[in-house]
Design a protein around this motif. Structure first.
Motif, PDB file in Angstrom:
ATOM      1  N   ILE A 223     -37.334-112.295  -9.919  1.00 42.57           N
ATOM      2  CA  ILE A 223     -38.355-111.254 -10.042  1.00 42.57           C
ATOM      3  C   ILE A 223     -39.594-111.874 -10.658  1.00 42.57           C
ATOM      4  CG2 ILE A 223     -38.943-109.062 -11.146  1.00 42.57           C
ATOM      5  CD1 ILE A 223     -35.967-108.425 -11.195  1.00 42.57           C
ATOM      6  N   THR A 224     -40.752-111.638 -10.045  1.00 43.55           N
ATOM      7  CA  THR A 224     -42.013-112.175 -10.586  1.00 43.55           C
ATOM      8  C   THR A 224     -43.018-111.049 -10.716  1.00 43.55           C
ATOM      9  OG1 THR A 224     -42.878-112.699  -8.380  1.00 43.55           O
ATOM     10  CG2 THR A 224     -41.618-114.411  -9.495  1.00 43.55           C
ATOM     11  N   GLY A 225     -44.052-111.299 -11.510  1.00 45.88           N
ATOM     12  CA  GLY A 225     -45.105-110.310 -11.696  1.00 45.88           C
ATOM     13  C   GLY A 225     -46.032-110.737 -12.806  1.00 45.88           C
ATOM     14  N   PRO A 226     -47.122-110.024 -13.010  1.00 46.31           N
ATOM     15  CA  PRO A 226     -48.091-110.397 -14.034  1.00 46.31           C
ATOM     16  C   PRO A 226     -47.612-110.126 -15.452  1.00 46.31           C
ATOM     17  CG  PRO A 226     -48.754-108.339 -12.994  1.00 46.31           C
ATOM     18  CD  PRO A 226     -47.565-108.845 -12.230  1.00 46.31           C
ATOM     19  N   GLU A 227     -46.602-109.269 -15.603  1.00 43.76           N
ATOM     20  CA  GLU A 227     -46.137-108.921 -16.942  1.00 43.76           C
ATOM     21  C   GLU A 227     -45.337-110.088 -17.534  1.00 43.76           C
ATOM     22  OE1 GLU A 227     -46.116-105.467 -14.123  1.00 43.76           O
ATOM     23  OE2 GLU A 227     -45.112-107.399 -14.218  1.00 43.76           O
ATOM     24  N   PRO A 228     -45.687-110.566 -18.726  1.00 40.88           N
ATOM     25  CA  PRO A 228     -44.916-111.645 -19.353  1.00 40.88           C
ATOM     26  C   PRO A 228     -43.536-111.146 -19.761  1.00 40.88           C
ATOM     27  CG  PRO A 228     -46.561-110.800 -20.890  1.00 40.88           C
ATOM     28  CD  PRO A 228     -46.821-110.142 -19.572  1.00 40.88           C
ATOM     29  N   GLY A 229     -42.550-112.027 -19.679  1.00 45.04           N
ATOM     30  CA  GLY A 229     -41.216-111.694 -20.179  1.00 45.04           C
ATOM     31  C   GLY A 229     -40.315-111.024 -19.174  1.00 45.04           C
ATOM     32  N   LEU A 230     -40.637-111.088 -17.872  1.00 43.12           N
ATOM     33  CA  LEU A 230     -39.756-110.463 -16.884  1.00 43.12           C
ATOM     34  C   LEU A 230     -38.391-111.137 -16.861  1.00 43.12           C
ATOM     35  CD1 LEU A 230     -42.052-109.745 -13.798  1.00 43.12           C
ATOM     36  CD2 LEU A 230     -40.841-108.088 -15.222  1.00 43.12           C
ATOM     37  N   THR A 231     -38.368-112.439 -17.014  1.00 40.11           N
ATOM     38  CA  THR A 231     -37.090-113.167 -17.048  1.00 40.11           C
ATOM     39  C   THR A 231     -36.525-113.105 -18.457  1.00 40.11           C
ATOM     40  OG1 THR A 231     -37.850-114.682 -15.329  1.00 40.11           O
ATOM     41  CG2 THR A 231     -35.960-115.384 -16.629  1.00 40.11           C
ATOM     42  N   ARG A 232     -35.274-112.651 -18.583  1.00 37.35           N
ATOM     43  CA  ARG A 232     -34.678-112.519 -19.907  1.00 37.35           C
ATOM     44  C   ARG A 232     -33.527-113.483 -20.133  1.00 37.35           C
ATOM     45  NH1 ARG A 232     -34.557-106.037 -21.363  1.00 37.35           N
ATOM     46  NH2 ARG A 232     -36.818-105.792 -21.509  1.00 37.35           N
ATOM     47  N   ASP A 233     -32.938-113.989 -19.070  1.00 38.61           N
ATOM     48  CA  ASP A 233     -31.817-114.920 -19.195  1.00 38.61           C
ATOM     49  C   ASP A 233     -32.101-116.163 -18.374  1.00 38.61           C
ATOM     50  OD1 ASP A 233     -29.980-113.117 -20.663  1.00 38.61           O
ATOM     51  OD2 ASP A 233     -30.099-111.955 -18.808  1.00 38.61           O
ATOM     52  N   SER A 234     -31.350-117.226 -18.685  1.00 43.74           N
ATOM     53  CA  SER A 234     -31.441-118.438 -17.870  1.00 43.74           C
ATOM     54  C   SER A 234     -30.645-118.218 -16.587  1.00 43.74           C
ATOM     55  CB  SER A 234     -30.876-119.636 -18.633  1.00 43.74           C
ATOM     56  OG  SER A 234     -31.685-119.915 -19.746  1.00 43.74           O
ATOM     57  N   ILE A 235     -31.299-118.347 -15.447  1.00 40.88           N
ATOM     58  CA  ILE A 235     -30.666-118.128 -14.149  1.00 40.88           C
ATOM     59  C   ILE A 235     -30.601-119.464 -13.421  1.00 40.88           C
ATOM     60  CG2 ILE A 235     -30.752-116.826 -11.997  1.00 40.88           C
ATOM     61  CD1 ILE A 235     -30.540-115.070 -14.482  1.00 40.88           C
ATOM     62  N   SER A 236     -29.435-119.825 -12.915  1.00 42.53           N
ATOM     63  CA  SER A 236     -29.300-121.097 -12.201  1.00 42.53           C
ATOM     64  C   SER A 236     -29.167-120.843 -10.704  1.00 42.53           C
ATOM     65  CB  SER A 236     -28.091-121.882 -12.702  1.00 42.53           C
ATOM     66  OG  SER A 236     -26.892-121.208 -12.396  1.00 42.53           O
ATOM     67  N   SER A 237     -29.793-121.711  -9.918  1.00 40.24           N
ATOM     68  CA  SER A 237     -29.739-121.630  -8.457  1.00 40.24           C
ATOM     69  C   SER A 237     -29.697-123.038  -7.898  1.00 40.24           C
ATOM     70  CB  SER A 237     -30.967-120.896  -7.898  1.00 40.24           C
ATOM     71  OG  SER A 237     -31.122-119.624  -8.488  1.00 40.24           O
ATOM     72  N   GLY A 243     -31.638-134.315   0.768  1.00 40.79           N
ATOM     73  CA  GLY A 243     -30.233-134.712   0.708  1.00 40.79           C
ATOM     74  C   GLY A 243     -29.605-134.646  -0.668  1.00 40.79           C
ATOM     75  N   ARG A 244     -30.388-134.376  -1.708  1.00 43.81           N
ATOM     76  CA  ARG A 244     -29.843-134.283  -3.058  1.00 43.81           C
ATOM     77  C   ARG A 244     -29.764-132.829  -3.493  1.00 43.81           C
ATOM     78  NH1 ARG A 244     -29.824-138.035  -7.186  1.00 43.81           N
ATOM     79  NH2 ARG A 244     -28.788-136.309  -8.243  1.00 43.81           N
ATOM     80  N   THR A 245     -28.621-132.457  -4.073  1.00 40.66           N
ATOM     81  CA  THR A 245     -28.451-131.098  -4.581  1.00 40.66           C
ATOM     82  C   THR A 245     -29.068-130.985  -5.975  1.00 40.66           C
ATOM     83  OG1 THR A 245     -26.396-130.867  -3.348  1.00 40.66           O
ATOM     84  CG2 THR A 245     -26.804-129.257  -5.078  1.00 40.66           C
ATOM     85  N   VAL A 246     -29.831-129.929  -6.168  1.00 39.98           N
ATOM     86  CA  VAL A 246     -30.483-129.678  -7.450  1.00 39.98           C
ATOM     87  C   VAL A 246     -30.050-128.308  -7.957  1.00 39.98           C
ATOM     88  CG1 VAL A 246     -32.692-129.426  -8.653  1.00 39.98           C
ATOM     89  CG2 VAL A 246     -32.477-131.060  -6.763  1.00 39.98           C
ATOM     90  N   ARG A 247     -29.721-128.234  -9.236  1.00 37.97           N
ATOM     91  CA  ARG A 247     -29.400-126.937  -9.857  1.00 37.97           C
ATOM     92  C   ARG A 247     -30.559-126.568 -10.769  1.00 37.97           C
ATOM     93  NH1 ARG A 247     -23.515-126.500 -11.491  1.00 37.97           N
ATOM     94  NH2 ARG A 247     -23.493-126.173  -9.232  1.00 37.97           N
ATOM     95  N   LEU A 248     -31.334-125.565 -10.357  1.00 41.37           N
ATOM     96  CA  LEU A 248     -32.519-125.147 -11.091  1.00 41.37           C
ATOM     97  C   LEU A 248     -32.177-124.041 -12.075  1.00 41.37           C
ATOM     98  CD1 LEU A 248     -35.537-124.801  -8.627  1.00 41.37           C
ATOM     99  CD2 LEU A 248     -35.312-126.397 -10.530  1.00 41.37           C
ATOM    100  N   PHE A 249     -32.707-124.158 -13.277  1.00 40.06           N
ATOM    101  CA  PHE A 249     -32.546-123.111 -14.283  1.00 40.06           C
ATOM    102  C   PHE A 249     -33.914-122.498 -14.554  1.00 40.06           C
ATOM    103  CE2 PHE A 249     -28.886-125.757 -14.884  1.00 40.06           C
ATOM    104  CZ  PHE A 249     -27.876-124.889 -15.286  1.00 40.06           C
ATOM    105  N   ASP A 250     -34.077-121.239 -14.142  1.00 40.53           N
ATOM    106  CA  ASP A 250     -35.277-120.498 -14.492  1.00 40.53           C
ATOM    107  C   ASP A 250     -35.017-119.867 -15.848  1.00 40.53           C
ATOM    108  OD1 ASP A 250     -37.696-119.159 -14.453  1.00 40.53           O
ATOM    109  OD2 ASP A 250     -36.888-117.453 -13.345  1.00 40.53           O
TER     110      ASP A 250
END
Length: 467
Positions: A223-237, A243-250
């Protein structure tokens, strides 16, 4: 005296040290029970680590004690085992998590200057997951999750031990053929390449972290938007890049808290701290118009303290008019503000416009490669001789300080140990000179370097004379 590398298994009582000793040595030499404090003396055995015969020492549980008591004598035995060891296995109980005693004795192990492999034992149950992640805060690197009782995870533990000792698994011969000397090293590279590279995107609120993650994933995952703090937890994807797998933590934005003065408390309120500790590479995302404000520097300091590889991404680059001038200004600002890790890559991106992403990923993988880099002992000591010739160590109490030998016990981050006649008297300025010289000589930009001093002679000199 044995020439085998020695491993000391240490930790507080009842974390499973003796069970691990028995499992590694394939014996029942150490008594095992739920009763804490059963082991009082050091016990030695031999264990086969992927073709290398190593000496393993089981120790009494480390615990606070009054001087002269039995517990104090047990503690002294354990400290002596650490001193005599080439590597320390620091064991915690993942089901119980990190206790104050673990933190206290973790500091003792760190101060010993010995290579350390952190072991999260009793990890067979789901209840142990939180304790595994909690172990990162000990500052001893990435824990190895095992179950000594069930024999789970010992293969990965053995590989980590060999890596920390600078050894490679012995590749068995086939049909009488000699293994190629680089074969084991290439297998390690292949194993690392097969695992996802863990990358955390961190920064102040509203820097565009979730937008950048969505751009890299190629879908609206966050979820994105102009309001700060929308992300509350670390989300991994997970996603694949060339060819390399990456696990991203937002991560949630790390913000200042005016009524909190301690650095650790400022950051601990956010789940982003866990992501930083779990990551291999941390991307600090800053705003092109307001780069490296106070909180960005606080985050950068934590990343380097945790020993992670580091990249600075400058977002909203599409809004910048004089791009060449602005990039030069930001690079100078990064060099001055993050002087503890000179050479950090600075990559302009536009998360919204999805530009600069390939350059960012190239910088991330380059930082990971440097973070995992190992320098041969011969090259290190050749460099040391040249560095000492250019600028000799100062004298202490009228006697010249001698630095005789250097080795690299571990990577992630690159960690070096030099043997010195009077380490306590070597000025920090000279240690900084050595660190910067080493960084330049072996091309180690943008990653923290651990440079430790130990008192003593070249540990291989006597064995070399005896041959």
């Amino acid at each position: 005296m044995s020439t085998q590398p020695t491993i000391a298994i240490v930790g507080r009582p009842n974390v499973g040290k003796s069970t691990l000793f028995n499992r590694l040595t394939h014996t029942r030499a150490a008594l095992v029970s739920d009763l804490p404090g059963l082991t009082r003396d050091r016990r030695d055995g031999e264990a086969d680590f992927e073709g290398h015969l190593l000496r393993v020492t089981d120790t009494a549980g480390l615990e606070e004690s009054s001087k002269g008591s039995i517990a104090d004598r047990m503690r002294q035995q354990t400290l002596a085992a650490i001193e005599a060891a080439d590597l320390v296995l620091f064991v915690i109980d993942a089901r119980e998590g990190v206790t104050p005693a673990d933190e206290g004795f973790g500091r003792i192990v760190r101060q010993s200057g010995k290579p350390v492999v952190l072991v999260a034992n009793k990890s067979e149950a789901r209840a142990s997951e939180a304790g595994y992640y909690e172990a990162f805060k000990l500052g001893l690197g990435e824990p190895v999750a095992i179950s000594a009782e069930h024999g789970v995870g010992l293969g990965e533990l053995m590989i980590d031990v060999l890596n920390a000792l600078g050894l490679k698994p012995v590749v068995k011969k086939k049909s009488g053929e000699e293994p190629h000397p680089d074969q084991a090293a290439s297998e390690d590279e292949e194993a690392r390449a097969a695992r996802p590279l863990r990358v955390a995107i961190v920064g102040r609120p509203n820097a565009g972290k979730s937008t950048l993650v969505n751009a890299l994933l190629g879908e609206e995952r966050m979820i994105t938007g102009p309001e700060p703090g929308l992300t509350r937890d670390s989300i991994s994807s997970d996603f694949t890049w060339k060819g390399r797998t990456v696990r991203l933590f937002d991560t949630a934005g790390l913000r200042r808290k005016a009524r909190i003065t301690e650095l650790a408390e400022k950051l601990s309120a956010s789940d982003a701290v866990r992501a930083i500790r779990f990551a291999e590479v941390v991307v600090l995302l800053v705003d092109a118009e307001r780069p490296l404000e106070h909180q960005d520097l606080t985050i950068g300091d934590m990343v380097t303290t945790e020993g992670r590889a580091f990249v600075v991404a400058v977002n909203k680059w599409d809004l910048v008019e004089n791009k060449q001038k602005r990039l030069k200004e930001i690079r100078e600002l990064v060099d001055n503000s993050l002087a503890q890790v000179p050479g950090v890559a600075v990559v302009p991106v536009s998360a919204l416009g999805e530009s600069g992403l390939d350059k960012l990923m190239t910088a991330i993988f380059k930082a990971a490669e440097i973070w995992n880099r190992r320098v041969s002992t011969a090259d290190l000591n050749r460099w040391l001789g040249e560095a000492l010739a250019r600028h000799a160590p100062p004298a202490a109490a009228g006697r010249r300080i001698k630095i005789r030998y250097i080795t690299q016990p571990s990577t992630r981050p690159p960690t070096f140990v030099a043997f010195c006649s009077k380490p306590e008297n070597l000025p920090k300025s000279y240690l900084k000179y050595l660190t910067n010289s080493l960084r330049a000589a072996f091309s180690l930009p943008g990653v923290p370097i651990r440079f430790n001093l130990r008192k003593g002679e070249n540990p291989y000199e006597k064995s070399g004379r005896g041959r």
